[in-house]
Scaffold this motif. Sequence first.
Motif, PDB file in Angstrom:
ATOM      1  N   UNK A   5       0.834  -1.210   0.000  1.00 19.04           N
ATOM      2  CA  UNK A   5       0.000   0.000   0.000  1.00 19.04           C
ATOM      3  C   UNK A   5       0.866   1.256   0.000  1.00 19.04           C
ATOM      4  N   UNK A   6       1.920   1.241   0.798  1.00 22.58           N
ATOM      5  CA  UNK A   6       2.805   2.411   0.867  1.00 22.58           C
ATOM      6  C   UNK A   6       3.534   2.628  -0.454  1.00 22.58           C
ATOM      7  N   UNK A   7       4.013   1.553  -1.042  1.00 23.99           N
ATOM      8  CA  UNK A   7       4.725   1.667  -2.327  1.00 23.99           C
ATOM      9  C   UNK A   7       3.801   2.145  -3.443  1.00 23.99           C
ATOM     10  N   UNK A   8       2.543   1.713  -3.395  1.00 28.72           N
ATOM     11  CA  UNK A   8       1.584   2.084  -4.439  1.00 28.72           C
ATOM     12  C   UNK A   8       0.934   3.440  -4.169  1.00 28.72           C
ATOM     13  N   UNK A   9       1.200   4.011  -3.001  1.00 24.11           N
ATOM     14  CA  UNK A   9       0.578   5.276  -2.649  1.00 24.11           C
ATOM     15  C   UNK A   9      -0.911   5.139  -2.409  1.00 24.11           C
ATOM     16  N   UNK A  10      -1.318   3.950  -1.955  1.00 28.64           N
ATOM     17  CA  UNK A  10      -2.750   3.654  -1.799  1.00 28.64           C
ATOM     18  C   UNK A  10      -3.255   3.880  -0.388  1.00 28.64           C
TER      19      UNK A  10
END
Length: 99
Positions: free
Chosen positions: A35-40
Amino acid sequence: MESDSAARIRDAIARGQYREAWQLWNAYAARLENQLRAGACGAEGAAPAMAEARDLYEWSRVALLSARAHLRERCHALEVATLYGPRRNHTGAPVILTA
């Protein structure tokens, strides 16, 4: 509000299901990383998700340290019991000690 994943981890630890908790923690961490990597993490950013992870980590750490201390105490009690428990002779019958 706590996520369902965090609640499931707390529940597994509280029930003493440490292998399950470990698996849930790994899944939780992987999901959070993705989620953090995808900016979600939404408009509010990563702060709420990271705060939940930090709170869950601290709760888990305290609960597991407490469980470990309890198990150590039980092991110690068993060791003492074997030292002072009833002695048996080679036939398995209790040995009666008289003064």
